[in-house]
Design an enzyme around this catalytic site. Structure first.
Site, PDB file in Angstrom:
ATOM      1  N   LYS A 114      18.654 -20.202  -6.052  1.00 41.33           N
ATOM      2  CA  LYS A 114      18.928 -18.753  -5.994  1.00 41.33           C
ATOM      3  C   LYS A 114      20.177 -18.425  -6.790  1.00 41.33           C
ATOM      4  O   LYS A 114      20.211 -17.494  -7.569  1.00 41.33           O
ATOM      5  CB  LYS A 114      19.139 -18.363  -4.548  1.00 41.33           C
ATOM      6  CG  LYS A 114      18.305 -17.440  -3.768  1.00 41.33           C
ATOM      7  CD  LYS A 114      17.001 -16.907  -4.115  1.00 41.33           C
ATOM      8  CE  LYS A 114      16.131 -17.570  -5.066  1.00 41.33           C
ATOM      9  NZ  LYS A 114      14.779 -17.786  -4.923  1.00 41.33           N
ATOM     10  N   ARG A 157       5.682  -0.624  -6.666  1.00 40.52           N
ATOM     11  CA  ARG A 157       5.620  -1.522  -5.517  1.00 40.52           C
ATOM     12  C   ARG A 157       4.506  -2.547  -5.647  1.00 40.52           C
ATOM     13  O   ARG A 157       4.413  -3.469  -4.845  1.00 40.52           O
ATOM     14  CB  ARG A 157       5.397  -0.716  -4.237  1.00 40.52           C
ATOM     15  CG  ARG A 157       6.532   0.225  -3.927  1.00 40.52           C
ATOM     16  CD  ARG A 157       6.039   1.516  -3.312  1.00 40.52           C
ATOM     17  NE  ARG A 157       5.094   1.271  -2.248  1.00 40.52           N
ATOM     18  CZ  ARG A 157       5.431   1.150  -0.975  1.00 40.52           C
ATOM     19  NH1 ARG A 157       6.672   1.268  -0.623  1.00 40.52           N
ATOM     20  NH2 ARG A 157       4.513   0.930  -0.075  1.00 40.52           N
ATOM     21  N   LYS A 188       8.465 -13.126 -13.449  1.00 38.88           N
ATOM     22  CA  LYS A 188       8.047 -13.166 -12.047  1.00 38.88           C
ATOM     23  C   LYS A 188       6.848 -14.091 -11.849  1.00 38.88           C
ATOM     24  O   LYS A 188       6.735 -14.772 -10.847  1.00 38.88           O
ATOM     25  CB  LYS A 188       7.722 -11.747 -11.569  1.00 38.88           C
ATOM     26  CG  LYS A 188       7.382 -11.635 -10.092  1.00 38.88           C
ATOM     27  CD  LYS A 188       8.598 -11.916  -9.226  1.00 38.88           C
ATOM     28  CE  LYS A 188       8.285 -12.013  -7.755  1.00 38.88           C
ATOM     29  NZ  LYS A 188       9.299 -12.776  -7.006  1.00 38.88           N
ATOM     30  N   ASN A 238      -1.996   2.164   5.813  1.00 33.33           N
ATOM     31  CA  ASN A 238      -1.100   1.053   5.471  1.00 33.33           C
ATOM     32  C   ASN A 238      -0.882   0.241   6.729  1.00 33.33           C
ATOM     33  O   ASN A 238      -0.676   0.828   7.789  1.00 33.33           O
ATOM     34  CB  ASN A 238       0.272   1.576   5.033  1.00 33.33           C
ATOM     35  CG  ASN A 238       0.236   2.209   3.664  1.00 33.33           C
ATOM     36  OD1 ASN A 238      -0.803   2.259   3.024  1.00 33.33           O
ATOM     37  ND2 ASN A 238       1.383   2.700   3.226  1.00 33.33           N
ATOM     38  N   GLY A 239      -0.880  -1.077   6.616  1.00 33.13           N
ATOM     39  CA  GLY A 239      -0.575  -1.912   7.783  1.00 33.13           C
ATOM     40  C   GLY A 239      -1.759  -2.765   8.189  1.00 33.13           C
ATOM     41  O   GLY A 239      -2.657  -3.037   7.379  1.00 33.13           O
ATOM     42  N   CYS A 286       0.822  -1.208   0.000  1.00 35.49           N
ATOM     43  CA  CYS A 286       0.000   0.000   0.000  1.00 35.49           C
ATOM     44  C   CYS A 286       0.857   1.260   0.000  1.00 35.49           C
ATOM     45  O   CYS A 286       1.957   1.273   0.548  1.00 35.49           O
ATOM     46  CB  CYS A 286      -0.873   0.029   1.242  1.00 35.49           C
ATOM     47  SG  CYS A 286      -1.919  -1.411   1.390  1.00 35.49           S
ATOM     48  N   GLU A 333      16.998 -24.648  -2.282  1.00 38.20           N
ATOM     49  CA  GLU A 333      16.670 -23.235  -2.488  1.00 38.20           C
ATOM     50  C   GLU A 333      17.947 -22.405  -2.696  1.00 38.20           C
ATOM     51  O   GLU A 333      17.993 -21.521  -3.556  1.00 38.20           O
ATOM     52  CB  GLU A 333      15.841 -22.720  -1.296  1.00 38.20           C
ATOM     53  CG  GLU A 333      15.467 -21.249  -1.350  1.00 38.20           C
ATOM     54  CD  GLU A 333      14.754 -20.798  -2.624  1.00 38.20           C
ATOM     55  OE1 GLU A 333      14.335 -21.652  -3.428  1.00 38.20           O
ATOM     56  OE2 GLU A 333      14.655 -19.576  -2.823  1.00 38.20           O
ATOM     57  N   HIS A 380      26.127 -41.996  -3.709  1.00 39.23           N
ATOM     58  CA  HIS A 380      25.442 -42.821  -4.712  1.00 39.23           C
ATOM     59  C   HIS A 380      25.612 -42.256  -6.113  1.00 39.23           C
ATOM     60  O   HIS A 380      24.847 -42.605  -7.014  1.00 39.23           O
ATOM     61  CB  HIS A 380      23.959 -42.960  -4.337  1.00 39.23           C
ATOM     62  CG  HIS A 380      23.779 -43.613  -3.007  1.00 39.23           C
ATOM     63  ND1 HIS A 380      24.028 -44.952  -2.811  1.00 39.23           N
ATOM     64  CD2 HIS A 380      23.450 -43.102  -1.798  1.00 39.23           C
ATOM     65  CE1 HIS A 380      23.830 -45.246  -1.538  1.00 39.23           C
ATOM     66  NE2 HIS A 380      23.475 -44.134  -0.892  1.00 39.23           N
ATOM     67  N   GLU A 428      19.774 -18.996 -10.690  1.00 39.61           N
ATOM     68  CA  GLU A 428      18.861 -18.134 -11.440  1.00 39.61           C
ATOM     69  C   GLU A 428      19.378 -16.712 -11.607  1.00 39.61           C
ATOM     70  O   GLU A 428      19.077 -16.066 -12.593  1.00 39.61           O
ATOM     71  CB  GLU A 428      17.442 -18.134 -10.853  1.00 39.61           C
ATOM     72  CG  GLU A 428      17.296 -17.487  -9.509  1.00 39.61           C
ATOM     73  CD  GLU A 428      15.877 -17.571  -8.964  1.00 39.61           C
ATOM     74  OE1 GLU A 428      14.928 -17.406  -9.725  1.00 39.61           O
ATOM     75  OE2 GLU A 428      15.740 -17.800  -7.745  1.00 39.61           O
ATOM     76  N   TRP A 477      -2.785  -2.721  -1.590  1.00 37.86           N
ATOM     77  CA  TRP A 477      -2.354  -4.105  -1.818  1.00 37.86           C
ATOM     78  C   TRP A 477      -3.197  -4.897  -0.843  1.00 37.86           C
ATOM     79  O   TRP A 477      -3.019  -4.799   0.374  1.00 37.86           O
ATOM     80  CB  TRP A 477      -0.858  -4.212  -1.547  1.00 37.86           C
ATOM     81  CG  TRP A 477      -0.316  -5.592  -1.431  1.00 37.86           C
ATOM     82  CD1 TRP A 477      -0.161  -6.321  -0.279  1.00 37.86           C
ATOM     83  CD2 TRP A 477       0.167  -6.419  -2.477  1.00 37.86           C
ATOM     84  NE1 TRP A 477       0.391  -7.539  -0.574  1.00 37.86           N
ATOM     85  CE2 TRP A 477       0.609  -7.635  -1.897  1.00 37.86           C
ATOM     86  CE3 TRP A 477       0.276  -6.258  -3.866  1.00 37.86           C
ATOM     87  CZ2 TRP A 477       1.145  -8.677  -2.659  1.00 37.86           C
ATOM     88  CZ3 TRP A 477       0.809  -7.303  -4.605  1.00 37.86           C
ATOM     89  CH2 TRP A 477       1.237  -8.485  -4.003  1.00 37.86           C
TER      90      TRP A 477
HETATM   91  C1  F6R Z   1      12.492 -18.401  -7.964  1.00 41.47           C
HETATM   92  C2  F6R Z   1      11.086 -18.131  -8.124  1.00 41.47           C
HETATM   93  C3  F6R Z   1      10.258 -19.152  -8.809  1.00 41.47           C
HETATM   94  C4  F6R Z   1       8.846 -19.171  -8.215  1.00 41.47           C
HETATM   95  C5  F6R Z   1       7.952 -20.120  -9.030  1.00 41.47           C
HETATM   96  C6  F6R Z   1       6.563 -20.215  -8.427  1.00 41.47           C
HETATM   97  O1  F6R Z   1      13.149 -17.378  -7.262  1.00 41.47           O
HETATM   98  O2  F6R Z   1      10.606 -17.077  -7.752  1.00 41.47           O
HETATM   99  O3  F6R Z   1      10.849 -20.404  -8.758  1.00 41.47           O
HETATM  100  O4  F6R Z   1       8.939 -19.602  -6.889  1.00 41.47           O
HETATM  101  O5  F6R Z   1       7.866 -19.671 -10.348  1.00 41.47           O
HETATM  102  O6  F6R Z   1       5.955 -18.973  -8.396  1.00 41.47           O
HETATM  103  P1  F6R Z   1       4.737 -18.702  -7.427  1.00 41.47           P
HETATM  104  O7  F6R Z   1       5.237 -18.799  -6.035  1.00 41.47           O
HETATM  105  O8  F6R Z   1       4.278 -17.321  -7.787  1.00 41.47           O
HETATM  106  O9  F6R Z   1       3.701 -19.749  -7.700  1.00 41.47           O
END
Ligand code: F6R
Length: 609
Positions: A486, A27, A604, A100-101, A2, A482, A505, A489, A74
């Protein structure tokens, strides 16, 4: 997240507020609104969707004033809609509020306003409660009414308030949510964030927690929580708008890494009642339902799937129900054992990932109960689920997920603990102790982040490696996946994660001089096993960086370097261990000159198969 903008002065409030809101668009938001004081009345316009939708309904010369407040929302309480958008007014439209909040005790306040004053609420938001409360308390002095309202409110908030009877001031309050005041010439401003104001002013008052400001055209007065006036130095903003959007951080990813303690606090506190026990507001799953589940599927993609991997350990341990974790694109095409005694948990930051949505529909068709863990209110996954457990990460802008992941983990702990306690598998002592430990995590995470320079030094030394491994056992294996994702990617390094016991193995064949291995070793019961794994890979020439809890000095004998996280129960270490890995990936990518917030080939939100 927000955004708030408010203006009072000789200029055109509508144009200035809309312009400020546009500067906060980056944002993320789902609806926008504005309220102006016109001829002794509050005129409010709001619309779901982008600011362009709002502009269409305010494209009217009569709709102008020199005082007003605006908001980009948001959604948190209540889906995105015209009626849930801000500003919110009191019953007779004389008081209007942007917020906001979270107001934690909004249900309590709402019930009292209905019972004692017969107030009729229009929206599903917690924010409307503030407007209605101030309206009821108003007796000719808006500043006093706001002060009295704030005394009754619990939670985190920044609010801006305007009253039809007082068109010469805006009142704003800050408690655990950002608020600034902009100092103009013949005009003044309020905003949740500096970028909203940079076109107009560079002289700012940074408002502190529990302070109230009274903003008139020629003056900004700051009061502390005891009503005493406060003298504040002017902060001169030298950053450009782009740097300001990132809050002074060079990239959104780093900003979001640093927002994790707050995201975790919000996700946890939102789910605790005033006695500190888990409350499942808005979730309809009963004790009977929980007792009927004989299996759980956690289904997701990418980082969200990795949160599920940790969730399996957590939920199996705490609730003693078998959990299978699956990749959504696999689950949807196989004949899974889903029936009406299955709980299906979908995890998704965006709530729009096509494979996750398709898997959810498949499970629903087979009769499973659907609980989703989602960051975007009103998203498709949220709408199609029986119940939603929201993460309170706020919008995540960097493509590489960081704060969504840790808040998803927090949800896994809360779900596991709630189910375990409801089923009588965990006793009151464990339940309470674990919640206390969860409450301590945000501060421990702040300590981890204080070591950022140690991790960035590591990245400076190792960013040119072409192959990096991550190993761990138990929940540490989930975090290894994870950490590896990170790194690959955003830095495009070929990285690989594996459960440490699997090394021998096959994968150990790759270990040689020059291999860099992060060995996550936080589980007390598995520590010795990890030490053996480290010895094995070191014997093949690999360079090992151990990650463990403070006090586990033993690791220093085996690994080449060590990273320590603050002590916490074994179950909870993933919330902390992932952070040095995120920071490492970030600085490696930075050293390699990569486009960190928008890595190549990635989007994203993945809404295609
Ligand atoms: C990696 C990343 C992706 C998402 C995946 C699922 O940093 O962001 O691997 O985690 O595409 O996306 P959501 O969580 O939006 O379903």
């Amino acid at each position: 997240m927000c955004g708030i903008v408010g203006y009072i002065g000789d200029g055109k409030a509508k144009e200035i507020i809309i312009d400020g809101l546009k500067r906060l668009e980056y944002r993320g938001y789902d609806s926008a609104g504005i309220a102006l004081c016109i001829d002794g009345k509050i005129e409010t316009r709001k619309h779901v969707g982008g600011i362009e939708n709002l502009e269409k309904i305010i494209d009217d010369k009569e709709y102008e004033s020199n005082i007003g407040i605006g908001h980009t929302r948001w959604a948190t309480h209540g889906a995105p809609s015209d009626v849930n958008a801000h500003p919110h007014n009191n019953e007779d439209n004389t008081v209007t509020v942007v917020h906001n909040g979270i107001i934690e005790n909004y249900t309590e306040l709402k019930e009292a306003l209905i019972k004692e004053h017969g107030i009729k609420f229009r929206s599903e938001t917690d924010s409307e409660v503030i407007a209605q409360l101030i309206g009821v308390l108003y007796d000719g002095d808006l500043h006093e009414a706001v002060n009295n309202a704030v005394k009754k409110m619990r939670g985190a908030y920044a609010i801006g308030v305007v009253c039809a009877h007082e068109p010469d001031n805006i009142i704003a309050v800050r408690k655990d949510a950002p608020l600034v005041a902009g100092i103009g010439k013949g005009c003044n401003f309020i905003a949740s964030d500096i970028p909203a104001l940079l076109k107009y002013v560079r002289e700012i008052f940074l408002i502190e927690n529990n302070e109230t400001i009274v903003v008139t055209k020629n003056e900004i007065k700051i009061y502390d929580e005891n009503g005493q006036t406060v003298k504040r130095d002017v902060f001169h903003v030298t950053w450009d708008a782009d740097a300001a959007e990132k809050g002074g951080y060079p990239h959104f990813m780093l900003k979001e890494i640093h927002e994790q303690p707050k995201g975790l606090e919000d996700t946890l506190l939102r789910r605790l009642d005033k006695d500190g026990r888990i409350k499942l507001d808005g979730i309809t799953m009963t004790k009977k339902d929980i007792e009927s589940f004989n299996k759980i599927y956690i289904v997701a993609c990418g980082t969200a799937y990795h949160a599920g991997l940790v969730g399996k350990y957590t939920i199996e341990k705490m609730a003693r129900i078998p959990v299978e974790v699956d990749i959504a694109s696999e689950f949807r095409y196989r004949d899974s054992f889903v029936d009406e005694n299955t709980l299906f948990i979908a995890i998704s930051q965006s709530g729009e990932t096509l494979d996750t949505l398709a898997a959810l529909r498949e499970a629903k068709r087979k009769g499973a109960r659907i609980l989703s863990v989602v960051n975007v209110v009103g998203s498709s996954v949220a709408r199609e689920s029986d119940d939603v457990f929201y993460t309170w990460a706020g919008p995540e802008i960097a493509v590489a997920s960081t704060k969504a992941y840790t808040t998803q983990l927090m949800c896994m702990y809360l779900i596991g603990l709630y189910m375990g306690y409801t089923k009588g598998v965990v006793d009151n002592e464990y339940y309470k102790a674990m919640l206390e430990e969860l409450k301590a995590i945000p501060d421990k995470l702040r300590l981890v982040l204080k070591n950022e320079s140690l991790i960035s030094d590591l990245a400076d030394r190792f960013y040119h490696r072409e192959q990096i491994f991550f190993i761990g056992r138990g929940p540490d294996s989930g975090v290894s996946y994870e950490g590896s994702l990170k790194l690959k990617e955003i830095s495009y390094i070929n990285s690989f994660a594996i459960a440490a016991g699997e090394l021998k193995h096959g994968t150990i064949a790759l270990m040689e001089k020059g291999s860099l291995v992060f060995a996550l070793s936080t589980q007390d019961a598995l520590f010795e096993k990890m030490i053996s794994n480290i010895e094995e890979i070191k014997a093949r020439g690999a360079y090992v960086i151990g990650i463990t809890k403070e006090g586990n000095k033993e690791i220093e004998k085996q690994s080449d370097e060590s990273i320590y996280i603050p002590d916490c129960p074994d179950e909870l270490t993933p919330l902390l261990t992932v952070v040095p890995l995120q920071v490492f990936s970030y600085y490696v990518a930075k050293n390699r000159g990569c486009n960190i917030d928008k890595p190549k080939n990635l989007a994203k939100s993945v809404t295609v198969e």
